[in-house]
Enzyme design. Structure first.
Site, short mmCIF file in Angstrom:
data_model
loop_
_atom_site.label_atom_id
_atom_site.label_comp_id
_atom_site.label_asym_id
_atom_site.label_seq_id
_atom_site.Cartn_x
_atom_site.Cartn_y
_atom_site.Cartn_z
N LYS A 53 16.75 -11.23 -38.66
CA LYS A 53 16.96 -12.06 -37.47
C LYS A 53 15.62 -12.60 -36.96
O LYS A 53 15.50 -13.79 -36.63
CB LYS A 53 17.65 -11.23 -36.38
CG LYS A 53 19.10 -10.92 -36.72
CD LYS A 53 19.77 -9.90 -35.79
CE LYS A 53 21.16 -9.56 -36.32
NZ LYS A 53 21.91 -8.58 -35.52
N GLN A 97 20.73 -4.32 -31.03
CA GLN A 97 21.33 -4.04 -32.34
C GLN A 97 22.21 -2.80 -32.27
O GLN A 97 21.80 -1.76 -31.73
CB GLN A 97 20.20 -3.87 -33.39
CG GLN A 97 20.69 -3.73 -34.82
CD GLN A 97 21.37 -4.99 -35.37
OE1 GLN A 97 21.10 -6.10 -34.94
NE2 GLN A 97 22.27 -4.81 -36.32
N ASP A 120 25.30 -12.54 -28.82
CA ASP A 120 26.20 -11.85 -29.76
C ASP A 120 27.66 -12.11 -29.42
O ASP A 120 28.54 -11.87 -30.25
CB ASP A 120 25.98 -10.33 -29.64
CG ASP A 120 25.11 -9.77 -30.75
OD1 ASP A 120 25.17 -10.31 -31.86
OD2 ASP A 120 24.39 -8.80 -30.50
N1 GUN Z 1 25.40 -4.43 -35.84
C1 GUN Z 1 26.11 -4.93 -36.89
N2 GUN Z 1 26.39 -6.23 -36.69
C2 GUN Z 1 25.85 -6.56 -35.50
C3 GUN Z 1 25.80 -7.78 -34.75
O1 GUN Z 1 26.34 -8.83 -35.14
N3 GUN Z 1 25.13 -7.71 -33.57
C4 GUN Z 1 24.56 -6.56 -33.10
N4 GUN Z 1 23.95 -6.59 -31.92
N5 GUN Z 1 24.60 -5.42 -33.77
C5 GUN Z 1 25.24 -5.43 -34.96
#
Ligand code: GUN
Length: 287
Positions: A53, A97, A120
């Protein structure tokens, strides 16, 4: 004829190029879009995702702040960190996350992210807006799945779509987005009877189970579009999805690979949401 492989990397590159163009145009107006990413602990998969990311942000000209907290961080300490970013006008998007360590209540943390910075799309406000079809941040993985399906030229309208998995992050929102596109949607899960028969009737099959090789060739309708959201390690430690790709590719019309499918698209959608967060801020300022 074997299934056409949906190139998630190429589609992600196109989506990121779009985001980068927007960033360039918007930067001319004086503010840098900025995404803050919080990682608690040292979950290896989460570390890989977060690195991806941050790298992709840089590629698109999006500034990022990476905040790494130790695994024993308390809930109050994490909430304080989120509040700091929520109050910081230079930060447009906040991402925590998941999963979080056991001592932290995920829901309390998600609730602390202001909906306008929730890139998100996990906050109750954004989930509710999506449910009733109002403008909102769409959760990145399901939004990426929809783009991948549409990239094949498959029309979603009127099709039978089956989603295996009912998580808040993938299964439920994927079903809602397909429904919003006028698919007839069935959500399957661990209690579903006749899973095989239901899946074999799907024109669009989204697998978000978390088990390597779960979707076998006999579960797939000839010509179906199969989107593999799984991210597992097989017995040899190799990264693989939920779909038995070799077998399913003999039956399906389109199949998304792992790696190189949903993963890169998820990050691309996150960047797209971050640019949107930035644009919304500009709109607010100019009002
Ligand atoms: N953990 C697995 N996929 C995601 C996601 O799309 N966003 C976040 N914040 N955590 C994750």
């Amino acid at each position: 004829m074997p299934a056409t492989v949906i190139d998630g990397k190429a589609l992600a590159a196109a989506t990121k190029a779009e985001a980068a163009e927007k960033v360039k145009a918007l930067k001319a107006q004086g503010i840098n879009p900025c995404l803050a990413v919080i990682l608690v602990g040292e979950n290896p998969a989460s570390q890989v995702y977060v690195r991806g990311k941050i790298n992709d942000c840089a590629q698109c000209g999006i500034e990022s702040r990476s905040i790494n907290l130790p695994a024993d961080t308390t809930q109050d300490a994490l909430l304080a960190e989120v509040k700091k970013l929520a109050d910081d006008s230079a930060v447009h998007g906040i991402l925590v996350q998941l999963p979080l360590p056991a001592q932290i209540d995920e829901k309390a943390v998600i609730d602390a992210i202001p909906p306008e910075k929730d890139v998100d799309g996990f906050s109750p406000v954004n989930v509710g807006r999506m449910q009733i079809g109002e403008p909102c941040y769409l959760p990145c993985t399901p939004a990426g799945c929809i783009r991948m399906i549409e990239s094949t030229g498959t029309k979603i309208d009127g099709k039978n779509a089956v989603v295996i998995g009912r998580s808040n992050i993938v299964g439920k929102p994927a079903a809602l987005l397909l429904l919003a596109k006028n698919a007839t949607v069935t959500v399957c899960h661990s209690h579903t009877a006749n899973l095989k028969e239901i899946c074999a009737n799907a024109d669009i099959l989204v697998a978000a189970v978390g088990r390597a090789g779960f979707v076998t060739g006999d579960m797939v309708k000839p010509g179906a579009a199969v989107i593999d959201v799984g991210m597992n390690r097989n017995a040899e430690g190799k990264l693989c999805g939920d779909v038995d790709t070799e077998e399913v590719a003999k039956v399906a019309g389109y199949i998304s690979p792992v790696p190189g499918g949903v993963g890169p698209m998820t990050i691309a959608m996150l960047l797209s949401n971050t640019v949107e967060a930035y644009e919304r801020r500009l709109q607010k300022i100019s009002q």
